[in-house]
Design a protein around this motif. Structure first.
Motif, PDB file in Angstrom:
ATOM      1  N   ALA A  60      -4.914  -2.047  -3.919  1.00 44.83           N
ATOM      2  CA  ALA A  60      -4.299  -0.727  -3.744  1.00 44.83           C
ATOM      3  C   ALA A  60      -4.236   0.018  -5.066  1.00 44.83           C
ATOM      4  O   ALA A  60      -4.482   1.232  -5.123  1.00 44.83           O
ATOM      5  CB  ALA A  60      -2.905  -0.870  -3.144  1.00 44.83           C
ATOM      6  N   GLU A  80       0.835  -1.210   0.000  1.00 47.94           N
ATOM      7  CA  GLU A  80       0.000   0.000   0.000  1.00 47.94           C
ATOM      8  C   GLU A  80       0.866   1.255   0.000  1.00 47.94           C
ATOM      9  O   GLU A  80       0.567   2.223  -0.715  1.00 47.94           O
ATOM     10  CB  GLU A  80      -0.931  -0.014   1.206  1.00 47.94           C
ATOM     11  CG  GLU A  80      -2.041  -1.053   1.113  1.00 47.94           C
ATOM     12  CD  GLU A  80      -3.010  -0.966   2.263  1.00 47.94           C
ATOM     13  OE1 GLU A  80      -2.944   0.024   3.034  1.00 47.94           O
ATOM     14  OE2 GLU A  80      -3.834  -1.883   2.410  1.00 47.94           O
ATOM     15  N   GLN A  81       1.937   1.255   0.790  1.00 49.83           N
ATOM     16  CA  GLN A  81       2.839   2.407   0.799  1.00 49.83           C
ATOM     17  C   GLN A  81       3.483   2.602  -0.575  1.00 49.83           C
ATOM     18  O   GLN A  81       3.629   3.737  -1.046  1.00 49.83           O
ATOM     19  CB  GLN A  81       3.938   2.200   1.840  1.00 49.83           C
ATOM     20  CG  GLN A  81       3.471   2.216   3.284  1.00 49.83           C
ATOM     21  CD  GLN A  81       4.624   1.911   4.230  1.00 49.83           C
ATOM     22  OE1 GLN A  81       5.720   2.462   4.103  1.00 49.83           O
ATOM     23  NE2 GLN A  81       4.389   1.003   5.163  1.00 49.83           N
ATOM     24  N   ARG A 136      -7.762   1.295  -6.040  1.00 45.71           N
ATOM     25  CA  ARG A 136      -8.187   2.423  -5.192  1.00 45.71           C
ATOM     26  C   ARG A 136      -7.391   3.681  -5.469  1.00 45.71           C
ATOM     27  O   ARG A 136      -7.886   4.796  -5.266  1.00 45.71           O
ATOM     28  CB  ARG A 136      -8.052   2.039  -3.721  1.00 45.71           C
ATOM     29  CG  ARG A 136      -9.092   1.016  -3.267  1.00 45.71           C
ATOM     30  CD  ARG A 136      -8.877   0.585  -1.841  1.00 45.71           C
ATOM     31  NE  ARG A 136      -9.956  -0.302  -1.391  1.00 45.71           N
ATOM     32  CZ  ARG A 136      -9.893  -1.100  -0.337  1.00 45.71           C
ATOM     33  NH1 ARG A 136      -8.781  -1.135   0.383  1.00 45.71           N
ATOM     34  NH2 ARG A 136     -10.909  -1.866   0.007  1.00 45.71           N
ATOM     35  N   ALA A 137      -6.154   3.524  -5.933  1.00 49.00           N
ATOM     36  CA  ALA A 137      -5.298   4.694  -6.143  1.00 49.00           C
ATOM     37  C   ALA A 137      -5.558   5.397  -7.461  1.00 49.00           C
ATOM     38  O   ALA A 137      -5.239   6.579  -7.608  1.00 49.00           O
ATOM     39  CB  ALA A 137      -3.831   4.275  -6.075  1.00 49.00           C
ATOM     40  N   ALA A 168       1.044   3.994  -3.149  1.00 50.14           N
ATOM     41  CA  ALA A 168       0.743   5.399  -2.847  1.00 50.14           C
ATOM     42  C   ALA A 168       1.793   6.351  -3.406  1.00 50.14           C
ATOM     43  O   ALA A 168       1.517   7.541  -3.605  1.00 50.14           O
ATOM     44  CB  ALA A 168       0.612   5.590  -1.338  1.00 50.14           C
ATOM     45  N   ARG A 169       2.992   5.846  -3.668  1.00 48.45           N
ATOM     46  CA  ARG A 169       4.070   6.698  -4.195  1.00 48.45           C
ATOM     47  C   ARG A 169       4.040   6.852  -5.714  1.00 48.45           C
ATOM     48  O   ARG A 169       4.870   7.580  -6.274  1.00 48.45           O
ATOM     49  CB  ARG A 169       5.430   6.130  -3.773  1.00 48.45           C
ATOM     50  CG  ARG A 169       5.615   6.114  -2.270  1.00 48.45           C
ATOM     51  CD  ARG A 169       7.021   5.786  -1.872  1.00 48.45           C
ATOM     52  NE  ARG A 169       7.151   5.805  -0.418  1.00 48.45           N
ATOM     53  CZ  ARG A 169       8.268   6.040   0.240  1.00 48.45           C
ATOM     54  NH1 ARG A 169       9.374   6.315  -0.437  1.00 48.45           N
ATOM     55  NH2 ARG A 169       8.305   6.023   1.558  1.00 48.45           N
ATOM     56  N   GLU A 187      -3.462   8.982  -9.533  1.00 49.88           N
ATOM     57  CA  GLU A 187      -4.768   9.653  -9.563  1.00 49.88           C
ATOM     58  C   GLU A 187      -5.210  10.036 -10.967  1.00 49.88           C
ATOM     59  O   GLU A 187      -6.406  10.015 -11.271  1.00 49.88           O
ATOM     60  CB  GLU A 187      -4.737  10.907  -8.669  1.00 49.88           C
ATOM     61  CG  GLU A 187      -4.513  10.623  -7.191  1.00 49.88           C
ATOM     62  CD  GLU A 187      -3.052  10.437  -6.834  1.00 49.88           C
ATOM     63  OE1 GLU A 187      -2.192  10.529  -7.751  1.00 49.88           O
ATOM     64  OE2 GLU A 187      -2.753  10.188  -5.656  1.00 49.88           O
TER      65      GLU A 187
END
Length: 281
Positions: free
Chosen positions: A52, A25-26, A55-56, A29-30, A34
């Motif tokens: 992940a 997940e981390q 969702r990202a 996120a990087r 989006e």
């Protein structure tokens, strides 16, 4: 990663997915997904990165999850459904290189995630595989290579020399190159050779301490790591420099419930320094 073959691929995929979830997940996120619309998850396995990724991405984003193992895809589909992202994912049973070649000839991807899949046991030429994935990116697209970095983990704190021999036995058991262009630690080299720009290396440690505060740690060790390392010690330990005393010590340290079980030592900890390497086309 090849280690799943020793313990059963389904067990490996499920237990590894649960254990690595926080750092995956981390890592996702990087990536700044989006604004990305077409995302490829190659070698999705049990869907460790899939939720992940889904969702990202932005509201228009969709993820193509590819794996040549249809049982693994079924696990990934069930995971996506349970996590409420199924409508944003498409599944395809296929080899990752075939999908990359098809994309390079037409509709390219805005981002590609390869989690624990670009590995000498999985692809015959990792450098070429990375180059082909890079070619299937749209201009400005990002390639993300994630590895749990198994052979640089600390599994036996306080037993460093024994651990080095044990991990060497594991590498020998799986026929992993000792060095050279196909070595598993060359992700950054492959990205640069593929002509990607803004290549970055991120270290995302997965820490298991205190052990019993995290319900995923003991299953990971006892169902995946210890069986794999014990099998390696028994078959290739002597080639790795292990003595009779070393082999007996390993059997004692890795026996759950035994008087010398390493996980029950006061202060035991586990560190997986997972790596994320990113590059832009």
């Amino acid at each position: 990663m090849a280690h799943g073959e020793e313990v059963g691929i389904i067990t490996y995929l499920q237990v590894n997915r649960a254990f690595m979830a926080p750092v995956v997940e981390q890592a996702v996120a990087r990536l700044g997904l989006e604004e990305r619309r077409r995302v490829l998850d190659v070698g999705t396995g049990a869907g460790g990165g899939l939720v992940a990724l889904a969702r990202a991405t932005g509201p228009e984003g969709r993820v193509l999850a590819v794996d040549r193992n249809e049982d693994a895809l079924a696990l990934a589909r069930g995971h996506a459904e349970a996590e409420g992202v199924l409508e944003r994912v498409h599944f395809e049973p296929a080899d990752l290189m075939r999908v990359a070649a098809r994309a390079a000839a037409g509709d390219r991807f805005d981002a590609i995630w390869a989690g624990d899949v670009i590995w000498p046991g999985n692809v015959p030429d990792p450098g070429r595989a990375v180059a082909e994935l890079a070619d299937s990116l749209a201009p400005g697209g990002v390639l993300a290579l994630f590895t749990s970095n198994y052979y640089n983990a600390t599994f036996l704190p306080g037993h460093a020399q024994l651990e080095r021999r044990l991990l060497t036995a594991s590498e020998l058991n799986w026929g992993i190159p000792a060095d050279g262009p196909d070595h598993y630690a060359r992700h950054v080299h492959w990205m640069r050779a593929a002509g990607l720009t803004d290549v970055r290396l991120h270290v995302l440690p997965r820490i298991g301490f205190p052990v019993d505060d995290d319900p995923t740690v003991r299953p990971y060790l006892e169902r995946i790591v210890w069986p794999e390392l014990l099998a390696a010690a028994r078959s290739r330990g002597r080639e790795a420099g292990m003595s009779d005393d070393d082999l007996a010590r390993v059997e004692a340290l890795l026996r759950p419930g035994g008087p010398e079980y390493v996980v029950d030592e006061p202060g035991y900890y586990l560190v997986h320094p997972a790596l994320l390497v990113t590059g832009v086309r």
